[in-house]
Design an enzyme around this catalytic site. Structure first.
Site, PDB file in Angstrom:
ATOM      1  N   THR A  83       0.829  -1.201   0.000  1.00 35.70           N
ATOM      2  CA  THR A  83       0.000   0.000   0.000  1.00 35.70           C
ATOM      3  C   THR A  83       0.866   1.254   0.000  1.00 35.70           C
ATOM      4  OG1 THR A  83      -1.788   1.180   1.131  1.00 35.70           O
ATOM      5  CG2 THR A  83      -0.193   0.041   2.522  1.00 35.70           C
ATOM      6  N   ARG A  84       0.350   2.294  -0.652  1.00 40.44           N
ATOM      7  CA  ARG A  84       0.975   3.615  -0.607  1.00 40.44           C
ATOM      8  C   ARG A  84      -0.026   4.648  -0.084  1.00 40.44           C
ATOM      9  NH1 ARG A  84      -0.876   6.489  -4.981  1.00 40.44           N
ATOM     10  NH2 ARG A  84      -1.730   5.288  -6.717  1.00 40.44           N
ATOM     11  N   HIS A 111     -10.078  -2.056   3.319  1.00 34.29           N
ATOM     12  CA  HIS A 111      -8.735  -2.633   3.373  1.00 34.29           C
ATOM     13  C   HIS A 111      -8.572  -3.508   4.612  1.00 34.29           C
ATOM     14  CE1 HIS A 111      -7.258   0.998   0.853  1.00 34.29           C
ATOM     15  NE2 HIS A 111      -7.322  -0.053   0.076  1.00 34.29           N
ATOM     16  N   HIS A 151      -8.405   2.092   4.608  1.00 36.04           N
ATOM     17  CA  HIS A 151      -9.775   2.363   5.016  1.00 36.04           C
ATOM     18  C   HIS A 151     -10.437   1.060   5.462  1.00 36.04           C
ATOM     19  CE1 HIS A 151     -10.877   0.847   1.067  1.00 36.04           C
ATOM     20  NE2 HIS A 151     -10.245   1.830   0.461  1.00 36.04           N
ATOM     21  N   ARG A 154      -7.317  -3.654  -6.964  1.00 33.63           N
ATOM     22  CA  ARG A 154      -7.899  -3.122  -8.190  1.00 33.63           C
ATOM     23  C   ARG A 154      -7.030  -1.981  -8.697  1.00 33.63           C
ATOM     24  NH1 ARG A 154     -11.065   1.016  -9.796  1.00 33.63           N
ATOM     25  NH2 ARG A 154     -12.661   0.632 -11.398  1.00 33.63           N
TER      26      ARG A 154
END
Length: 297
Positions: free
Chosen positions: A179-180, A187, A184, A274
């Site tokens: 992740t960058r 996730h 939320h 996605r």
């Protein structure tokens, strides 16, 4: 990494060598080459590796590797085969010595089209490549020190350190999450379910090197990850560690690259999101990559 026995002698020699100042991207790449995160790659790519990566997403050895890791430079008197050069960061701190074994030209348009699938300057890396030197150099690296990081030092684990920490969980399955962005609620749910589905441990592995321009800074993001890991996850099911990666935003190719990197950190699963590692939309307003292109690859 240079062993302690030869450190002082090499450092003294390096002080008399011509110097190359590395870009922020090259510093990130050097760190991951030195720690084994890019294994089996242990140097900036030579011509044969570079061309096969562009054409087949493989190193010359046949190992899968989808992203070119190169050290572009401008021509100069120190850029010649056999010359050793000192690699320094923007603060002039000595990081490594590279003995040049290969010098070769490269085609910006070829790299842009084959790696990123576009020549559109709206893509951050396509635009950035126009500022890179016209030659790539490669050769043996002798790394004297890793780049200094003064924040979140307890979370900046090398691949070997990460694998050791994961071994403490005594679980054969590890699911990595790249992740960058701040996490939320969705996730949180998908990461928990992924770990549960394989009865494994979650490696929460955010990028803290170079991400997409405009992203939330890593200082803020890491604080949120720490709170989430402490308050919302089972401590026996999660390891939070940081990855000093310079992302390329190469969509499907980058997703595969992320998987290979996480394998070196001890994971055997990666959650592919996605529109994974996407830079957004092109100059005409269309997405650079389809939402599930990474999964298809």
């Amino acid at each position: 990494m240079v062993p302690s026995a030869g450190f002082d002698e090499l450092k003294a020699w390096a002080s008399r060598l011509p110097s190359l100042q590395l870009s922020e991207r090259a510093v990130c790449d050097l760190e991951l080459l030195a720690t084994g995160a890019f294994s089996p790659l242990d140097r900036f790519m030579g011509r044969e590796d570079h061309q096969r990566v562009l054409d087949e997403m493989r190193l010359a050895s046949g190992h899968v590797f989808p992203i070119p890791i190169t050290l572009p430079v401008d021509p100069g008197p120190a850029i010649r085969v056999g010359q050793a050069v000192a690699l320094r960061n923007a603060k002039n701190e000595l990081l490594a010595v590279l003995t040049i074994e290969e010098i070769y030209s490269w085609d910006r348009d070829e790299v842009a089209q084959k790696v990123f699938g576009t020549l559109d300057l709206r893509h951050p890396l396509v635009a950035e490549m126009h500022r890179w030197g016209s030659l790539n150099i490669s050769g043996c690296l002798q790394v004297l020190q890793l780049p200094a990081h003064y924040d979140f030092q307890d979370l900046r684990l090398t691949p070997a350190q990460t694998r050791d920490r994961l071994d403490e969980f005594d679980n054969q399955n590890v699911v990595a999450f790249q992740t960058r962005n701040p996490l939320h609620r969705a996730h949180e749910e998908l990461t928990k379910r992924a770990a549960q589905d394989v009865n494994g441990v979650l490696l929460l592995h955010p990028v803290v090197g170079m991400t997409k321009p405009g992203d939330v800074d890593h200082y803020t993001r890491v604080r949120t990850y720490k709170v989430l890991a402490r308050r919302y996850y089972d401590p026996g099911r999660i390891l939070l560690a940081l990855l000093p990666l310079a992302m390329r935003l190469a969509g499907p190719r980058e997703a595969l690259w992320h998987a290979l990197i996480r394998r070196n950190y001890g994971a055997n699963y990666l959650i592919v999101g996605r529109d994974h590692a996407s830079p957004g939309v092109d100059s005409s307003g269309k997405p650079f990559y389809g939402p599930y292109d990474a999964q298809k690859l």
